[in-house]
Write an enzyme that holds these catalytic residues in place. Structure first.
Site, PDB file in Angstrom:
ATOM      1  N   SER A 145      55.936  22.167 -51.263  1.00  0.00           N
ATOM      2  CA  SER A 145      56.994  21.561 -52.087  1.00  0.00           C
ATOM      3  C   SER A 145      58.072  22.596 -52.378  1.00  0.00           C
ATOM      4  CB  SER A 145      56.342  21.104 -53.405  1.00  0.00           C
ATOM      5  OG  SER A 145      57.300  20.864 -54.406  1.00  0.00           O
ATOM      6  N   TYR A 158      51.986  20.970 -61.304  1.00  0.00           N
ATOM      7  CA  TYR A 158      52.380  20.711 -59.910  1.00  0.00           C
ATOM      8  C   TYR A 158      52.854  22.012 -59.248  1.00  0.00           C
ATOM      9  CZ  TYR A 158      54.759  18.139 -56.095  1.00  0.00           C
ATOM     10  OH  TYR A 158      55.184  17.652 -54.869  1.00  0.00           O
TER      11      TYR A 158
HETATM   12  P1  NAP Z   1      53.302   9.197 -52.895  1.00  0.00           P
HETATM   13  O1  NAP Z   1      54.375   8.293 -52.443  1.00  0.00           O
HETATM   14  O2  NAP Z   1      52.899   9.160 -54.315  1.00  0.00           O
HETATM   15  O3  NAP Z   1      51.994   9.057 -51.967  1.00  0.00           O
HETATM   16  C1  NAP Z   1      50.866   9.830 -52.238  1.00  0.00           C
HETATM   17  C2  NAP Z   1      49.709   9.412 -51.374  1.00  0.00           C
HETATM   18  O4  NAP Z   1      48.561  10.213 -51.719  1.00  0.00           O
HETATM   19  C3  NAP Z   1      49.309   7.986 -51.562  1.00  0.00           C
HETATM   20  O5  NAP Z   1      48.984   7.445 -50.296  1.00  0.00           O
HETATM   21  C4  NAP Z   1      48.063   8.058 -52.441  1.00  0.00           C
HETATM   22  O6  NAP Z   1      47.281   6.909 -52.207  1.00  0.00           O
HETATM   23  C5  NAP Z   1      47.438   9.364 -51.943  1.00  0.00           C
HETATM   24  N1  NAP Z   1      46.535  10.050 -52.883  1.00  0.00           N
HETATM   25  C6  NAP Z   1      46.823  10.506 -54.119  1.00  0.00           C
HETATM   26  N2  NAP Z   1      45.742  11.099 -54.656  1.00  0.00           N
HETATM   27  C7  NAP Z   1      44.754  11.039 -53.728  1.00  0.00           C
HETATM   28  C8  NAP Z   1      43.408  11.472 -53.685  1.00  0.00           C
HETATM   29  N3  NAP Z   1      42.832  12.093 -54.712  1.00  0.00           N
HETATM   30  N4  NAP Z   1      42.685  11.252 -52.559  1.00  0.00           N
HETATM   31  C9  NAP Z   1      43.245  10.603 -51.520  1.00  0.00           C
HETATM   32  N5  NAP Z   1      44.512  10.166 -51.493  1.00  0.00           N
HETATM   33  C10 NAP Z   1      45.258  10.361 -52.596  1.00  0.00           C
HETATM   34  O7  NAP Z   1      53.749  10.686 -52.600  1.00  0.00           O
HETATM   35  P2  NAP Z   1      54.760  11.271 -51.509  1.00  0.00           P
HETATM   36  O8  NAP Z   1      56.058  11.460 -52.179  1.00  0.00           O
HETATM   37  O9  NAP Z   1      54.661  10.530 -50.241  1.00  0.00           O
HETATM   38  O10 NAP Z   1      54.122  12.716 -51.374  1.00  0.00           O
HETATM   39  C11 NAP Z   1      53.171  13.061 -50.395  1.00  0.00           C
HETATM   40  C12 NAP Z   1      52.924  14.555 -50.511  1.00  0.00           C
HETATM   41  O11 NAP Z   1      54.155  15.247 -50.383  1.00  0.00           O
HETATM   42  C13 NAP Z   1      52.357  14.987 -51.857  1.00  0.00           C
HETATM   43  O12 NAP Z   1      51.486  16.069 -51.677  1.00  0.00           O
HETATM   44  C14 NAP Z   1      53.595  15.427 -52.624  1.00  0.00           C
HETATM   45  O13 NAP Z   1      53.303  16.309 -53.642  1.00  0.00           O
HETATM   46  C15 NAP Z   1      54.379  16.073 -51.515  1.00  0.00           C
HETATM   47  N6  NAP Z   1      55.808  16.186 -51.735  1.00  0.00           N
HETATM   48  C16 NAP Z   1      56.564  15.105 -52.075  1.00  0.00           C
HETATM   49  C17 NAP Z   1      57.939  15.265 -52.201  1.00  0.00           C
HETATM   50  C18 NAP Z   1      58.858  14.155 -52.562  1.00  0.00           C
HETATM   51  O14 NAP Z   1      60.023  14.437 -52.901  1.00  0.00           O
HETATM   52  N7  NAP Z   1      58.447  12.900 -52.481  1.00  0.00           N
HETATM   53  C19 NAP Z   1      58.511  16.519 -51.997  1.00  0.00           C
HETATM   54  C20 NAP Z   1      57.692  17.590 -51.688  1.00  0.00           C
HETATM   55  C21 NAP Z   1      56.348  17.417 -51.550  1.00  0.00           C
HETATM   56  P3  NAP Z   1      46.245   6.326 -53.313  1.00  0.00           P
HETATM   57  O15 NAP Z   1      46.937   6.402 -54.644  1.00  0.00           O
HETATM   58  O16 NAP Z   1      45.902   4.973 -52.853  1.00  0.00           O
HETATM   59  O17 NAP Z   1      45.078   7.229 -53.234  1.00  0.00           O
HETATM   60  C1  GCO Z   2      59.952  16.711 -59.366  1.00  0.00           C
HETATM   61  C2  GCO Z   2      59.693  16.168 -58.002  1.00  0.00           C
HETATM   62  C3  GCO Z   2      59.379  17.267 -57.015  1.00  0.00           C
HETATM   63  C4  GCO Z   2      59.294  16.738 -55.614  1.00  0.00           C
HETATM   64  C5  GCO Z   2      59.013  17.714 -54.546  1.00  0.00           C
HETATM   65  C6  GCO Z   2      60.073  18.738 -54.378  1.00  0.00           C
HETATM   66  O1  GCO Z   2      59.605  16.067 -60.339  1.00  0.00           O
HETATM   67  O2  GCO Z   2      60.581  17.783 -59.449  1.00  0.00           O
HETATM   68  O3  GCO Z   2      58.756  15.158 -57.975  1.00  0.00           O
HETATM   69  O4  GCO Z   2      58.376  18.090 -57.421  1.00  0.00           O
HETATM   70  O5  GCO Z   2      58.408  15.677 -55.523  1.00  0.00           O
HETATM   71  O6  GCO Z   2      57.730  18.255 -54.599  1.00  0.00           O
HETATM   72  O7  GCO Z   2      59.839  19.466 -53.235  1.00  0.00           O
END
Ligand code: NAP
Ligand code: GCO
Length: 264
Positions: A145, A158
């Protein structure tokens, strides 16, 4: 010289790939030829996800499994070994965030975030590495992230977890690199998914959320990322094209980390 980004014959386990970033990465890996296995925690999300994969023409194998439960993860990896011949590519994508000021955050909430976002990837990597050692190759991709590098108000747990995940990435590389296992991270910038939906909600007067405006101004690309922006990077890190890339975090952030911010 011919460089291959193909993943034919490879089995990719993408955790938490029911929707969001995980789903898009799984779709990209499938497009490059990999067989997709994914997990999530609820039957409802599983049913929707299976329908979504089918609609994309992807024959994905979906399992209910919580990445924090070591016995469930071990059983999943054993099943994949039995049915598909083991995991070649692990994408540690499952993750959650809780946005709570640190002094108001309960220790249980802090621990739950660290458990899913950091301990989960440890459990999953630990479960697949023995099979990768036997195969003589393996790719582990940890979804990090901006918060692997930066802090901000309300995301202490986080940031601690994602900072830790960056270092777990480097450590897996250090410990298993000599066995032809590459462990790298992808650090997405701000991506439009359910996780970030509250940061993009329209205001009662219809205007954009102040955080939404802040992110667009802070991103040289001047937009939010889409899950599809992670497609090329994940295929690269899963393929033989990156065989000498190890312990690296590839930030896919539209330039956020390069930028000091708009001048006043
Ligand atoms: P999301 O839309 O909330 O999807 C998260 C997924 O993880 C869902 O499929 C959820 O399904 C699953 N999950 C959560 N807890 C779990 C567990 N204990 N065991 C198995 N599955 C689990 O999140 P996203 O934005 O796509 O993010 C995906 C990853 O990228 C995360 O690690 C997040 O921190 C990272 N990330 C996101 C962003 C962003 O801006 N969106 C940026 C940087 C990094 P269920 O709830 O059905 O289990
Ligand atoms: C926040 C966001 C972020 C992003 C992502 C950034 O509240 O600042 O959710 O943490 O999801 O991880 O890279």
């Amino acid at each position: 010289m011919e460089v291959s980004f193909r993943l034919d014959g490879k089995v990719a386990l993408v955790t938490g790939a029911a929707y969001g970033i995980g789903f898009a990465m799984a779709e990209a890996l499938a497009g490059a030829g990999a067989k997709i296995v994914f997990n999530c925690r609820s039957q409802e999300n599983m049913d929707k996800a299976m329908a979504a994969y089918k609609e994309k023409g992807i024959e994905a194998y979906g399992y209910i499994c919580d990445v924090t439960k070591e016995d469930e993860v071990k059983a999943l990896v054993a099943k994949i070994e039995e049915d598909l011949g083991g995991v070649d590519i692990l994408v540690n994508n499952a993750g959650i965030i809780k946005r709570i000021p640190m002094t108001e955050m309960s220790t249980d909430d802090f621990k739950q975030v660290v458990d899913i976002d950091l301990v989960g990837p440890f459990i999953c990597a630990k479960a697949v590495i023995p099979g990768m050692l036997k195969k003589g190759h393996g790719k582990i991709i940890n979804v990090c992230s901006m918060m692997s590098e930066l802090g901000r108000e309300t995301v202490s747990a986080y940031a601690a977890a994602k900072g830790g995940l960056k270092m777990l990435t480097k450590n897996i590389c250090s410990e298993y690199g000599e066995f032809n296992i590459q462990c790298n991270g992808i650090g997405p910038g701000y991506i439009a998914t359910p996780q970030t939906a509250p940061l993009r909600e329209r205001q009662p007067d219809g205007s954009r959320h102040p955080f939404d405006q802040f992110i667009v101004a802070k991103t040289p690309a001047a937009r939010w990322g889409e899950p599809e922006d992670l497609a090329g990077p994940v295929v690269f890190l899963a393929s033989e094209a990156s065989n000498f890339v190890n312990g690296h975090i590839l930030y896919v952030d539209g330039g956020i980390l390069a930028y000091i911010g708009k001048q006043p």
